[in-house]
Scaffold this active site. Structure first.
Site, short mmCIF file in Angstrom:
data_model
loop_
_atom_site.label_atom_id
_atom_site.label_comp_id
_atom_site.label_asym_id
_atom_site.label_seq_id
_atom_site.Cartn_x
_atom_site.Cartn_y
_atom_site.Cartn_z
N ASP A 194 -14.16 20.38 -11.10
CA ASP A 194 -14.31 21.68 -10.44
C ASP A 194 -15.72 21.80 -9.88
O ASP A 194 -16.70 21.69 -10.63
CB ASP A 194 -14.14 22.83 -11.44
CG ASP A 194 -12.69 23.08 -11.83
OD1 ASP A 194 -11.80 22.40 -11.31
OD2 ASP A 194 -12.47 23.97 -12.67
N HIS A 230 -7.09 20.06 -7.41
CA HIS A 230 -7.14 20.40 -8.85
C HIS A 230 -5.87 19.96 -9.54
O HIS A 230 -5.03 20.77 -9.95
CB HIS A 230 -7.40 21.91 -9.02
CG HIS A 230 -8.73 22.30 -8.43
ND1 HIS A 230 -9.86 22.47 -9.19
CD2 HIS A 230 -9.10 22.48 -7.15
CE1 HIS A 230 -10.88 22.76 -8.40
NE2 HIS A 230 -10.44 22.76 -7.15
N TRP A 280 0.83 -1.21 0.00
CA TRP A 280 0.00 0.00 0.00
C TRP A 280 0.86 1.25 0.00
O TRP A 280 2.03 1.21 0.35
CB TRP A 280 -1.05 0.00 1.12
CG TRP A 280 -0.58 -0.28 2.54
CD1 TRP A 280 0.69 -0.57 2.96
CD2 TRP A 280 -1.39 -0.31 3.70
NE1 TRP A 280 0.71 -0.78 4.30
CE2 TRP A 280 -0.54 -0.63 4.79
CE3 TRP A 280 -2.75 -0.09 3.95
CZ2 TRP A 280 -1.03 -0.73 6.10
CZ3 TRP A 280 -3.22 -0.20 5.25
CH2 TRP A 280 -2.36 -0.51 6.31
N ASN A 281 0.22 2.35 -0.45
CA ASN A 281 0.93 3.63 -0.56
C ASN A 281 0.17 4.72 0.17
O ASN A 281 -1.04 4.61 0.36
CB ASN A 281 1.03 4.07 -2.02
CG ASN A 281 1.76 3.07 -2.89
OD1 ASN A 281 2.90 2.73 -2.64
ND2 ASN A 281 1.08 2.57 -3.91
N HIS A 326 -15.28 26.26 -6.14
CA HIS A 326 -13.90 26.50 -6.56
C HIS A 326 -13.68 27.99 -6.85
O HIS A 326 -12.59 28.51 -6.68
CB HIS A 326 -13.60 25.66 -7.81
CG HIS A 326 -12.23 25.84 -8.36
ND1 HIS A 326 -11.11 25.94 -7.57
CD2 HIS A 326 -11.78 25.94 -9.65
CE1 HIS A 326 -10.04 26.09 -8.34
NE2 HIS A 326 -10.42 26.11 -9.60
N HIS A 331 -9.53 16.08 -13.29
CA HIS A 331 -10.21 16.49 -12.06
C HIS A 331 -11.48 17.29 -12.31
O HIS A 331 -11.75 17.72 -13.42
CB HIS A 331 -9.25 17.26 -11.14
CG HIS A 331 -8.91 18.64 -11.61
ND1 HIS A 331 -7.87 18.90 -12.46
CD2 HIS A 331 -9.49 19.84 -11.36
CE1 HIS A 331 -7.81 20.19 -12.71
NE2 HIS A 331 -8.80 20.80 -12.06
MN MN Z 1 -9.74 22.85 -11.55
#
Ligand code: MN
Length: 262
Positions: free
Chosen positions: A75, A69, A61-62, A79, A73
């Site tokens: 918005d 953003h 695992w990490n 935002h 992704h």
């Molecule tokens: Mn954005």
């Protein structure tokens, strides 16, 4: 048979194809860099916790850090300052039904190839509608530029020696036109829903200002839009449920009818 079981049967038969519109979250993906007086979004960083070793013999695992953003992704209305008082304006409060919507893919790949500062205007949208049909309420409007094929290091951000970014985007009238149609939001392949040069316009950053101000959403850094039809695909874009979050990296997938199968 129910329509939902029909859906999964058709996906299994590949008469509905599922297409990944997402870039891999990686340390190689570029982050948007603002002028030095502003706060900066964190680029993706991954740190291994254990990988079948003395830190944990049977498991891998990490931990990762990433800005809201970054990468492919979403918005949320909050935002932007214009959307700060929008009802359900953060990713944890947006109605989940808004995370599934039909897509209008406006192909300006040729125009963007010729001119990285291409501006999407009402005339271009209306010509597209004449050819493919009207943009309906609660659908995504997504600009195809084929930007995802660009080199991350060389010309993805496309910043010039004066610090100006040259990437395509819509003008104010185009966004007003789309808001009047009550779309879900605006999506693109570039790192900014607004054109790189739009902060030099008389009305700055119209997509962020007006779309988010109208309670609508944005999608950035999409890929594989060239694999979608102009109309008829369905986008599933469901951000992480970050408390009071302004956006989030996410997996965006598209459902497309495959007329050759099923
Ligand atoms: Mn954005």
């Amino acid at each position: 048979m129910s329509i939902l079981l029909d859906l999964v049967t058709n996906i299994k038969k590949q008469s509905i194809e599922v297409i990944d519109l997402t870039h891999t979250l990686s340390e190689n993906f570029p982050a948007l860099v603002l002028p030095s007086e502003f706060g900066q979004v964190a680029a993706f960083k991954k740190e291994e916790v254990s990988r079948y070793d003395e830190r944990g013999a049977a498991w891998y695992w990490n931990n990762f850090t990433v800005g809201e953003h970054f990468g492919t992704h979403f918005d949320a209305p909050a935002h932007w300052i214009t959307g700060k008082n929008c009802k359900n304006g953060t990713v944890d409060t947006i109605g989940v039904e808004n995370f599934i919507g039909a897509a209008n893919i406006i192909d300006a790949s040729k125009e963007c190839q010729e001119n990285p500062d291409f501006v999407l205007d009402v005339e271009f949208i209306k010509a597209w509608e004449k050819k493919h049909g009207e943009i309906e309420a609660k659908t995504w409007v997504i600009l195809r530029s084929d930007w995802y094929k660009k080199d991350f290091e060389k010309d993805f951000i496309n910043i010039d020696e004066n610090g100006l970014c040259h990437t395509p985007g819509p003008n104010k009238e185009a966004i007003e036109y789309l808001i009047k149609k009550d779309v879900l939001g605006y999506g693109c392949e570039t790192i900014n829903t607004d054109a790189g040069l739009s902060f030099t316009w008389e009305f700055q950053l119209p997509c962020h200002n007006l779309m988010q101000g109208a309670g609508k959403y944005g999608l950035q850094c999409l890929r594989n839009l060239d694999k979608l039809p102009a109309k008829g695909s369905v986008i599933i874009a469901s951000p992480l449920k970050i408390e009071d979050g302004s956006g989030s990296p996410l997996r965006v997938i598209a459902l497309v009818e495959n007329t050759n199968k099923g």
